[in-house]
Scaffold this motif. Sequence first.
Motif, short mmCIF file in Angstrom:
data_model
loop_
_atom_site.label_atom_id
_atom_site.label_comp_id
_atom_site.label_asym_id
_atom_site.label_seq_id
_atom_site.Cartn_x
_atom_site.Cartn_y
_atom_site.Cartn_z
N ASN A 140 38.71 20.12 -33.55
CA ASN A 140 38.85 19.57 -32.20
C ASN A 140 40.24 19.79 -31.59
OD1 ASN A 140 36.20 18.50 -32.26
ND2 ASN A 140 36.93 16.70 -33.39
N ALA A 141 41.01 20.68 -32.17
CA ALA A 141 42.38 20.88 -31.69
C ALA A 141 42.43 21.33 -30.23
CB ALA A 141 43.10 21.90 -32.57
N ASP A 142 41.47 22.15 -29.82
CA ASP A 142 41.47 22.65 -28.44
C ASP A 142 41.15 21.56 -27.42
OD1 ASP A 142 42.15 25.23 -29.20
OD2 ASP A 142 40.06 25.83 -29.49
N ALA A 143 40.61 20.43 -27.90
CA ALA A 143 40.24 19.35 -26.98
C ALA A 143 41.45 18.62 -26.43
CB ALA A 143 39.31 18.36 -27.68
N VAL A 144 42.60 18.80 -27.05
CA VAL A 144 43.83 18.14 -26.59
C VAL A 144 44.84 19.21 -26.20
CG1 VAL A 144 45.58 16.41 -27.11
CG2 VAL A 144 43.37 16.31 -28.27
N PRO A 145 44.88 19.58 -24.91
CA PRO A 145 45.82 20.61 -24.46
C PRO A 145 47.27 20.23 -24.78
CG PRO A 145 44.24 20.08 -22.73
CD PRO A 145 44.09 19.04 -23.79
N LEU A 146 48.10 21.24 -24.96
CA LEU A 146 49.49 20.99 -25.35
C LEU A 146 50.19 20.09 -24.33
CD1 LEU A 146 51.02 22.13 -27.85
CD2 LEU A 146 52.26 23.59 -26.25
N THR A 147 49.90 20.28 -23.05
CA THR A 147 50.59 19.51 -22.00
C THR A 147 50.23 18.03 -22.03
OG1 THR A 147 48.82 20.16 -20.46
CG2 THR A 147 50.85 21.48 -20.45
N MET A 171 49.83 25.14 -37.26
CA MET A 171 49.27 26.22 -36.43
C MET A 171 47.80 25.96 -36.12
SD MET A 171 51.19 29.36 -38.43
CE MET A 171 50.79 30.72 -37.31
N ALA A 172 47.03 25.54 -37.13
CA ALA A 172 45.61 25.25 -36.91
C ALA A 172 45.42 24.11 -35.93
CB ALA A 172 44.94 24.92 -38.23
N ALA A 173 46.38 23.16 -35.91
CA ALA A 173 46.29 22.00 -35.03
C ALA A 173 46.64 22.34 -33.58
CB ALA A 173 47.21 20.90 -35.53
N GLY A 174 47.06 23.57 -33.34
CA GLY A 174 47.40 23.97 -31.98
C GLY A 174 48.79 23.57 -31.54
N CYS A 175 49.68 23.29 -32.50
CA CYS A 175 51.07 23.00 -32.17
C CYS A 175 51.82 24.32 -31.96
CB CYS A 175 51.77 22.26 -33.32
SG CYS A 175 51.05 20.66 -33.75
N ALA A 176 52.88 24.26 -31.19
CA ALA A 176 53.84 25.35 -31.18
C ALA A 176 54.73 25.14 -32.40
CB ALA A 176 54.67 25.32 -29.90
N GLY A 193 58.16 34.96 -31.92
CA GLY A 193 57.99 35.20 -30.50
C GLY A 193 56.56 35.47 -30.09
N SER A 194 55.65 35.56 -31.07
CA SER A 194 54.25 35.84 -30.77
C SER A 194 53.37 34.63 -31.08
CB SER A 194 53.77 37.05 -31.57
OG SER A 194 52.38 37.26 -31.40
N ASP A 195 53.49 34.08 -32.30
CA ASP A 195 52.68 32.92 -32.65
C ASP A 195 53.53 31.78 -33.20
OD1 ASP A 195 53.24 33.92 -35.19
OD2 ASP A 195 51.29 34.91 -35.37
N THR A 231 54.85 26.85 -20.59
CA THR A 231 53.93 27.99 -20.57
C THR A 231 54.10 28.83 -21.83
OG1 THR A 231 53.94 28.07 -18.17
CG2 THR A 231 53.21 30.05 -19.32
N TYR A 232 55.34 29.11 -22.19
CA TYR A 232 55.62 29.89 -23.39
C TYR A 232 55.17 29.13 -24.64
CZ TYR A 232 58.38 32.65 -26.76
OH TYR A 232 58.79 33.43 -27.80
N ALA A 233 55.42 27.83 -24.66
CA ALA A 233 55.00 27.01 -25.80
C ALA A 233 53.48 27.06 -25.97
CB ALA A 233 55.48 25.58 -25.62
N GLN A 234 52.76 27.01 -24.86
CA GLN A 234 51.30 27.06 -24.92
C GLN A 234 50.82 28.40 -25.46
OE1 GLN A 234 49.04 25.34 -21.44
NE2 GLN A 234 51.10 24.91 -20.70
N ILE A 235 51.45 29.49 -25.06
CA ILE A 235 51.06 30.82 -25.56
C ILE A 235 51.27 30.90 -27.07
CG2 ILE A 235 51.68 33.27 -25.53
CD1 ILE A 235 52.36 32.91 -22.54
N LEU A 236 52.43 30.44 -27.53
CA LEU A 236 52.70 30.45 -28.97
C LEU A 236 51.70 29.58 -29.72
CD1 LEU A 236 56.61 30.16 -29.18
CD2 LEU A 236 55.20 32.22 -29.26
N ALA A 237 51.40 28.41 -29.17
CA ALA A 237 50.46 27.50 -29.82
C ALA A 237 49.07 28.10 -29.91
CB ALA A 237 50.43 26.17 -29.06
N GLN A 238 48.61 28.70 -28.84
CA GLN A 238 47.27 29.29 -28.82
C GLN A 238 47.17 30.46 -29.80
OE1 GLN A 238 46.81 30.26 -24.68
NE2 GLN A 238 46.49 28.12 -24.06
#
Length: 385
Positions: free
Chosen positions: A182-189, A289-294, A310-312, A336-343
């Motif tokens: 369910n990690a994607d259910a809680v957006p980083l923001t 990483m699996a939890a969607g954290c940066a 710089g990628s993940d 925005t950068y943090a979200q890209i790394l997290a994803q």
Amino acid sequence: MNSSLAAQRPLKVVHFVTGGFTGSTKVAIDLIRAVKNNPAFSSMLVLRKKSSTDQARVNQLQAEGISLKLVAGWSHLATIVELVRICREYQPDILVTHGFSEHLWGRYAGLIARVPHLIHVEHNSRERYTPLRLLQARWLAHYTDKIIGCSEGVRSRLLELGFPAHKIMAINNGIQLSDYANADAVPLTERIPGIIMPARFAKQKDHETLIRAVALLRDKNIIAPVLFAGAGNKRHIAKAKKLVDELQLNGQIHFAGHCGNLPFLLMRHQICVLSTRYEGMPLALAEGMAAGCAVIGSAVIGVQEMIIHGSDGLLVKAQCAYAMADAIEILLHNSTYAQILAQQGRQRALAEFSLDRMAQAYEQLFSDLQQTALPALPEQLLLEN
């Protein structure tokens, strides 16, 4: 799994590991859980008792249905004697010895008890090998079927230490990805704009650098809450708390101790940090990483393989508070950068860090060993038995 194996009696496997509930303990437990409902296997967990062994966690594992024994840890001889007795009673086909120095005492016991197959699993890139301990490990390697590094970095280190190359292989550590479905259910923001470091307190881990980095950020008026999720050595906990007091960070840094709800906590934080001096392949970072954290990790063997800078995630110079502070500031100020790394970090974890992949590799190895001839025992042990 080999169909002929399933038709035979269950393959008996004993996992021997520290009772300190470190990452190596978790790997052993997860491997047992992975085959718990597989009739082709019968597994037992043997823990070497430590002063930090948590009896409540031992009871929880036994209540879960895991066959578990404790052996003395106050002397190496006592450890060997008690493990020999367990092996003679249980008669395992394979003894898997996890981590230093358990892989020494475990294999001595396995040889004395005439366990058919011995496996040594190295869980760190830097262990406390004295010349005598290294000599013992090299001697034991002659009677060991496989020597496993928990990452490519650890495999390379085993080669550097002079263990027989034809016996060495890498099986990457893995985590239970379903815990993070369910990690994607809680957006980083929408998460806590703060930091979680899921790591036990020990000489290996470097909580001090993160504490000092937080102080540097505070001086720049960048305030982020920090959660230390992990128990461990009381002396190291006290040392970290003293530093927090000295830097006047008590209101900002929280010591949560052992957290049974770690997946929930990780999925509620924006940033996961692993500040460390050395590693094998840290489960905490894979979980972050699996939890969607940066994620931010110290640039050491084991961690460097898991993060493409710089990628993940971000890699920082080990034991450098200034580098750690800069990385945290980047993630806090550039959502925005943090979200890209997290994803991208989460995708990497889903693709490469699964428990299923790790368990299948071990199961295949166990099946292959069952088909091989038994290694020759040392002549002195044959005479004694």
